[in-house]
Design a protein around this motif. Structure first.
Motif, PDB file in Angstrom:
ATOM      1  N   LEU A   1       0.802  -1.229   0.000  1.00  0.00           N
ATOM      2  CA  LEU A   1       0.000   0.000   0.000  1.00  0.00           C
ATOM      3  C   LEU A   1       0.831   1.274   0.000  1.00  0.00           C
ATOM      4  O   LEU A   1       0.352   2.320  -0.418  1.00  0.00           O
TER       5      LEU A   1
ATOM      6  N   PRO B   1      -1.563   2.502  -3.442  1.00  0.00           N
ATOM      7  CA  PRO B   1      -2.744   3.358  -3.288  1.00  0.00           C
ATOM      8  C   PRO B   1      -2.834   4.173  -2.007  1.00  0.00           C
ATOM      9  O   PRO B   1      -3.595   5.130  -1.991  1.00  0.00           O
ATOM     10  N   LEU B   2      -2.121   3.851  -0.947  1.00  0.00           N
ATOM     11  CA  LEU B   2      -2.248   4.690   0.254  1.00  0.00           C
ATOM     12  C   LEU B   2      -1.298   5.877   0.235  1.00  0.00           C
ATOM     13  O   LEU B   2      -1.268   6.650   1.187  1.00  0.00           O
TER      14      LEU B   2
ATOM     15  N   GLU C   1      -6.127   7.182  -9.296  1.00  0.00           N
ATOM     16  CA  GLU C   1      -6.800   5.951  -9.685  1.00  0.00           C
ATOM     17  C   GLU C   1      -6.827   5.833 -11.205  1.00  0.00           C
ATOM     18  O   GLU C   1      -7.068   6.804 -11.915  1.00  0.00           O
TER      19      GLU C   1
END
Lengths: 167, 177
Positions: free
Chosen positions: B117, B141-142, B148
């Protein structure tokens, strides 16, 4: 079977082939046993004594090869969506899909997430959507009744060989 | 043993270069040098006065303003019933830390999750690959600057706003609301 004529004396029932086939199919909906998130708990409840899906002839099968109905119960991630599509393609025709709960309908609570599929209808064709987070077991039972209604409308002799919900 | 006492013990053992600060908040933590995580944790685990035999969690926080990623270790001692929080930071451009797998076996999965992440690489890790997301996923994604993608494989990642769709449909057919 509305259009049936019963000749009581001789013990004979007259009906259409479609009527008989559909009636048999709707009385033995076997759904695929899997759950992707918390809606699956409600799905298990629906199999319990209070809602008792068995009285509609709906029992779970552990393999897609024997199932007629797929109930997508819960959040679906992209990683899982590919597995669900595979399961759907492994099911034999005729097959139906119920999308259960907000997450399976449109992503629901996790709509802004990076890894959650925004609606199961992006990978498999859906026949009945059930709203709720999670939907009550009564709602799921009504969904099954709706599927039975859809099944009774089918004209198998006419549409034989055509792929109904092709994706 | 209280966190302040743990800090004193660490300062005596490792000195000010490795043990950077002790921050007294509601949940006090000790800031440590990012190059010596393994040595400090091994010491804390096997020292008879600390005995932190249980690694509760490893978590990561992204700070784009400081251009750093903070890694937070929560240690617990079931023998002495004490907690201890260690923090360390690593540069955002090339995040790299020592793996704690040799100290606590459970660190394996925690570190894989942080790699998945946040993209922090753990040297000495036995199986550093994604744990939650698919193997062919792009990006971490974190991280705050994660964008996105429009689609993953052949699945769209967006769904149109139903109210907007309805409004456009009504406008097209000439109906008002």
């Amino acid at each position: 079977m509305k259009e049936n004529t019963t000749i009581i004396e001789q013990g004979v029932i007259v009906s259409t082939i479609d009527g008989v086939l559909n009636w048999m199919r709707k009385s033995s909906i076997w759904y695929l046993l899997f759950g992707t998130a918390c809606c699956a708990i409600e799905l298990m409840q629906a199999g319990g004594p209070r809602t008792d899906l068995d009285r509609f002839g709906a029992v779970f099968r552990a393999t897609p090869r024997q199932s007629d109905l797929m109930i997508v119960a819960g959040t679906v991630t992209y990683k899982m969506a590919e597995r669900i599509r595979l399961l759907y393609h492994q099911m034999a025709e005729p097959k139906y899909v119920i999308s259960m709960g907000s997450c399976a309908n449109c992503g629901g609570l996790f709509q802004r997430s990076y890894s959650v599929l925004k609606g199961i209808d992006k990978v498999v064709p859906v026949d009945v959507y059930i709203a709720g987070c999670p939907p009550r077991t009564e709602a799921l039972a009504e969904g099954i009744l709706k599927i039975q209604k859809i099944m009774m409308r089918e004209k198998w002799l006419k549409t034989r060989g055509t792929k109904r919900n092709f994706i | 043993m209280k966190p302040a006492e743990v800090y004193k013990l660490l300062i005596d053992r490792f000195g000010e270069d490795l043990i950077l600060a002790y921050v007294e908040t509601r949940n006090p933590y000790i800031k440590i040098n990012n190059g010596y995580v393994q040595a400090i944790c091994t010491f804390l685990r096997y020292n008879p006065s600390t005995k932190f035999a249980f690694l509760s969690s490893i978590s990561g926080v992204d700070y784009p303003q400081r251009n750093e990623i903070d890694i937070v270790y929560h240690l617990f001692s079931p023998f002495l019933n004490t907690l201890c929080v260690l923090k360390t930071s690593t540069p955002r451009d090339l995040p790299e830390l020592e793996s704690l797998e040799s100290v606590w076996k459970v660190a394996n999965w925690f570190e894989r999750e942080i790699y998945d992440l946040l993209g922090v690489r753990f040297t000495g890790h036995s199986n550093l690959k994604r744990i939650l997301l698919p193997d062919d996923w792009e990006g971490h994604p974190l991280r705050k600057d994660y964008k996105e993608k429009n689609s993953y494989h052949d699945m769209e990642t967006m769904r149109p706003d139903p109210l907007k769709v309805l409004r456009e449909k009504n406008e097209k057919s000439g109906k008002s609301q």
